[in-house]
Write a protein that holds these residues in place. Structure first.
Motif, short mmCIF file in Angstrom:
data_model
loop_
_atom_site.label_atom_id
_atom_site.label_comp_id
_atom_site.label_asym_id
_atom_site.label_seq_id
_atom_site.Cartn_x
_atom_site.Cartn_y
_atom_site.Cartn_z
N THR A 90 -8.59 -2.40 1.13
CA THR A 90 -9.45 -1.54 0.88
C THR A 90 -8.00 -1.29 -0.41
O THR A 90 -7.70 -1.84 -0.72
CB THR A 90 -8.85 -0.04 1.41
N SER A 91 -9.15 -0.47 -1.37
CA SER A 91 -8.70 -0.49 -2.66
C SER A 91 -9.45 1.73 -2.84
O SER A 91 -11.09 1.17 -2.99
CB SER A 91 -9.36 -0.63 -3.67
N ASN A 92 -8.85 2.19 -2.81
CA ASN A 92 -8.76 3.62 -3.63
C ASN A 92 -7.70 4.49 -3.73
O ASN A 92 -6.50 3.94 -4.49
CB ASN A 92 -9.54 4.40 -2.15
N ALA A 93 -7.82 5.33 -4.20
CA ALA A 93 -6.67 6.21 -4.65
C ALA A 93 -5.98 7.34 -3.66
O ALA A 93 -5.35 8.04 -3.85
CB ALA A 93 -7.58 7.43 -5.71
N LEU A 94 -5.61 6.96 -2.26
CA LEU A 94 -4.95 7.86 -1.29
C LEU A 94 -3.56 7.27 -1.57
O LEU A 94 -2.69 8.03 -1.18
CB LEU A 94 -5.17 7.72 -0.57
N GLY A 95 -3.08 6.81 -3.28
CA GLY A 95 -1.50 6.28 -2.43
C GLY A 95 -1.23 5.54 -4.35
O GLY A 95 -1.88 5.06 -4.95
N ALA A 96 -0.28 6.10 -4.62
CA ALA A 96 -0.35 5.72 -6.37
C ALA A 96 0.57 4.19 -6.46
O ALA A 96 0.46 3.64 -7.43
CB ALA A 96 0.35 7.08 -6.69
#
Length: 391
Positions: free
Chosen positions: A252-258
């Motif tokens: 996946t690719s998202n902003a849920l983790g830095a």
């Protein structure tokens, strides 16, 4: 009266032979697979129907199973139930309950005699138990590497490296891959894939860009591929699988983790394996384990059982031959009337020491009585000679 000498003498000879048998049983009471022996007599008769003594008519063998002792050596075997191990003596077959075996030049042999142990093939043939062709396990080519985890859209580095991915080419040679995922600065969910092999050569990657939607790779971006080189210059096709939107384990690719957490899992592939260990199954087949994790099932031990044990004749030690094979059943353990195979144990002699002591007393008394007959006959003859001299 003279006949009494010869009759008594025959008793001495027969009882001394019986004592030889008893002493041999006692001497072999700890010999693996030894079968206790019994001495049998037959009466000798004269032409007039009177008895003229005895002689040994032959030996009989006790084929009851002996006790088993633990050795933890995988090549020490015992038969739980009916049957004999089959040994090859040139073109002749030999039989034993003593399962002390070892490998010499990949051929299983009897430790005591050096005779080759027989295997029973699926076609019913008796052949040498040879594992020369089982020393290596074929390699397995890697076809796919799976990826799961997240490529962070807010990771300040803008790239994620996965190093030391070990795959195997079509020759079974290990190849190390290093991949770098670089985020597109204008489109956070779009990543460029580059890589090198362990020698620093740049990988040619097809579909080297991956675009993500909210649930995983977008349609058409689920996989990428490259080729890896072997020592003979051949290329092996390799697929990178990032999973579709319906896969639980997917990239996946998202902003849920830095930080990016994308990781790999090599789906298949093994190097050429070398035989590492072996063990035997209850059905007599050998299980071979290799250092690449592969396992194989090899030949199966041959057993033989005789419905008429009287056809067996001792050759040496604990080894028998069959004078007639008509009552013989051949096969692997756990087939027909044959018992199962127990490994790491040895069957000991079936000699019962208390029985041998009892037989020894009987032999001693019989010998004493026969000797007494000679003594009495001698006294009677002396008395007869004295009478003829007028005393």
């Amino acid at each position: 009266m003279f006949q009494a000498f010869f009759t008594g003498l025959s008793g001495l000879f027969s009882f001394s032979k019986n004592l030889d048998t008893v002493s041999n049983n006692i001497a072999n009471m700890n010999t693996p697979g030894y079968r206790g022996q019994d001495t049998f007599y037959r009466s000798l008769g004269g032409n007039d129907g009177t008895g003229v003594g005895t002689q040994v008519s032959g030996l009989g063998y006790r084929f009851a199973a002996g006790d088993q002792t633990q050795t933890n050596n995988p090549l020490d075997m015992a038969i739980a139930g009916n049957g004999f191990f089959v040994l090859l003596d040139g073109d002749e077959l030999r039989y034993t309950r003593a399962g002390r075996f070892e490998f010499k030049d990949n051929v299983m042999v009897d430790s005591a005699t050096g005779l080759e142990v027989a295997q029973y093939t699926a076609d019913g043939e008796i052949k040498t138990f040879d594992i020369s062709s089982y020393q290596t396990a074929l390699h397995e080519t890697t076809t796919q590497v799976n990826f799961s985890g997240n490529l962070s859209t807010i990771d300040t580095d803008g790239e994620h490296k996965i190093n030391d991915i070990t795959v195997y080419n079509q020759l079974g040679e290990a190849v190390t891959l290093n991949l770098t995922f670089t985020r597109d600065g204008t489109q956070n969910t779009k990543w460029k894939i580059t890589g090198t092999d362990g020698d620093g050569n740049t990988l040619v990657i097809n579909n080297d860009e991956i675009v993500f939607s909210g649930d995983g790779p977008s349609v058409g971006f689920e996989t990428a591929s490259t080729t890896i080189l072997d020592s003979q210059g051949n290329l092996t096709q390799l697929t990178f699988n990032f999973g579709g939107t319906d896969n639980v384990d997917k990239a996946t690719s998202n902003a849920l983790g830095a930080d990016s957490t994308l990781q790999h899992n090599v789906q298949d592939g093994k190097p050429t394996g070398t035989l590492e260990s072996y063990s035997f199954n209850a059905d007599g087949t050998i299980k071979l384990v290799y250092d690449n994790g592969a396992e194989k099932t090899g030949p199966g031990i041959a057993l033989a059982n005789f419905s008429n044990d009287d056809v067996l004749e001792l050759v040496e030690g604990s080894i028998f031959k069959a004078n007639n094979a008509s009552s013989r059943e051949m096969g692997r353990p756990e087939s027909g009337s044959l018992g199962s195979l127990a490994t790491g144990v040895l069957e000991l002699s079936n000699v019962d020491l208390s029985r041998e002591f009892a037989d020894m007393i009987i032999v001693q008394r019989g010998y004493q009585a026969s000797s007494r007959v000679l003594n009495i006959a001698n006294q009677m003859l002396e008395q007869l000679y004295d009478s003829t001299r007028g005393r």
